[in-house]
Design an enzyme around this catalytic site. Structure first.
Site: not given
Length: 279
Positions: A3, A59, A98, A117, A269
């Site tokens: 964040e 962000k 990754h 991800r 969330r």
DNA sequence: GCGACCACCTGATGGC
DNA sequence: TGCCATCAGGTGGTCG
């Protein structure tokens, strides 16, 4: 997940390390992360440019790339989403599994863009167009800037039927908050996350306004929150997780009233609240 | 126009 | 032990 405080920490780290270094080459291992260009065009347009300045909007990390020709300066817009990391690598002995993109620098180091991800994104625009970029154009004020005003914030809340948590995650009334800092700000203000924006009183708006500023400032001071994935550009964890009062503490006791915290779902969330302290 | 919901994606975790 | 389902979450797109 990164964040505002986490992205600001990364920005400071990268500024210390990369300013005036030159990108000599790039290898892209996951082309879908590029939003508005092909891998070949990206490599062609970014290679042989000097990193002149590293900024941040909400962000988004904004990397200004210089050129010998003044009119072709480019800006790299990066969003780390949940698991994106930018790591300055001094040697090639241990490659992150990754790794999605590697920038080869003139100094002999690498800037590795890793993302477990595959949600993180990069876009390349001409200098001056970064504020018009989708996602950035509609962002609200930074919570720690003078542009974030209580009166405007309160008026914005009163216009919305959405839950206050959904409003904070939306980035339009105030930018930079994600799941962690919105849960913390709402707890500190004593406001239930499911309460509609239009039902927030002036006094509650004032408390929330202050708690948003406070949690974001503390988050920056502590170099962000490492709950699971986040690391700064040196691979270090943040420190704000030690100051969390609700996020990640479901079923533990509230520090204020000593009753158990609950986990509920708000705005799709996971949300941790104290049912006694937040009304 | 607004709000709710889903897809994207991989690793961790829990249940059987 | 191994398999499967579920959960985690920021943003953009879709639908009602």
């Amino acid at each position: 997940m990164p964040e505002l405080p986490e992205v600001e920490t990364v920005r400071k780290n990268l500024t210390n390390e990369l300013l005036d270094d030159k990108i000599e080459n790039i290898e892209i291992y996951f082309s879908k992360m590029l939003q508005n260009t092909t891998p070949k065009a990206f490599v062609d347009l970014v290679s042989n440019r000097v990193i002149e300045h590293i900024g941040r909007i909400g962000k988004y990390l904004i990397i200004y790339l210089g050129s010998l020709q003044e009119d072709t300066k480019k800006v790299l817009i990066i969003h780390l989403r949940m698991t994106g990391r930018l790591l300055v690598i001094n040697d090639n002995t241990k490659v992150d599994k990754h790794l999605r993109c590697r920038f080869f620098l003139k100094s002999g180091r690498y800037l590795d863009f890793c993302d477990q991800r595959k949600f993180a994104t990069m876009a390349l625009v001409n200098k001056g167009e970064e504020f018009k970029w989708k996602g950035i154009a509609l962002l609200g004020p930074e919570p720690i800037s003078d542009d974030f005003e209580l009166t405007t914030f309160y008026k914005g809340l009163k216009k919305s039927k959405k839950s206050i948590k959904a409003i904070l995650l939306d980035q339009k009334l105030v930018c930079g908050l994600g799941n962690i800092y919105s849960d913390e700000a709402l707890f500190r203000a004593g406001i239930h996350p499911q309460k509609a924006g239009e039902e927030i009183s002036q006094q509650e708006a004032k408390q929330l306004f202050s708690s948003i500023k406070k949690v974001i400032s503390e988050g920056i001071k502590e170099r962000g929150t490492t709950f699971s994935d986040y690391r700064d550009s040196y691979g270090n964890k943040g420190g704000f997780q030690e100051l969390l009062q609700v996020y990640g503490r479901a079923r533990e006791l509230c520090f204020i009233c000593k009753n158990p915290l609950e986990k509920i779902r708000v705005a799709n969330r996971g949300t941790t609240i104290c049912p006694k302290c937040q009304k």
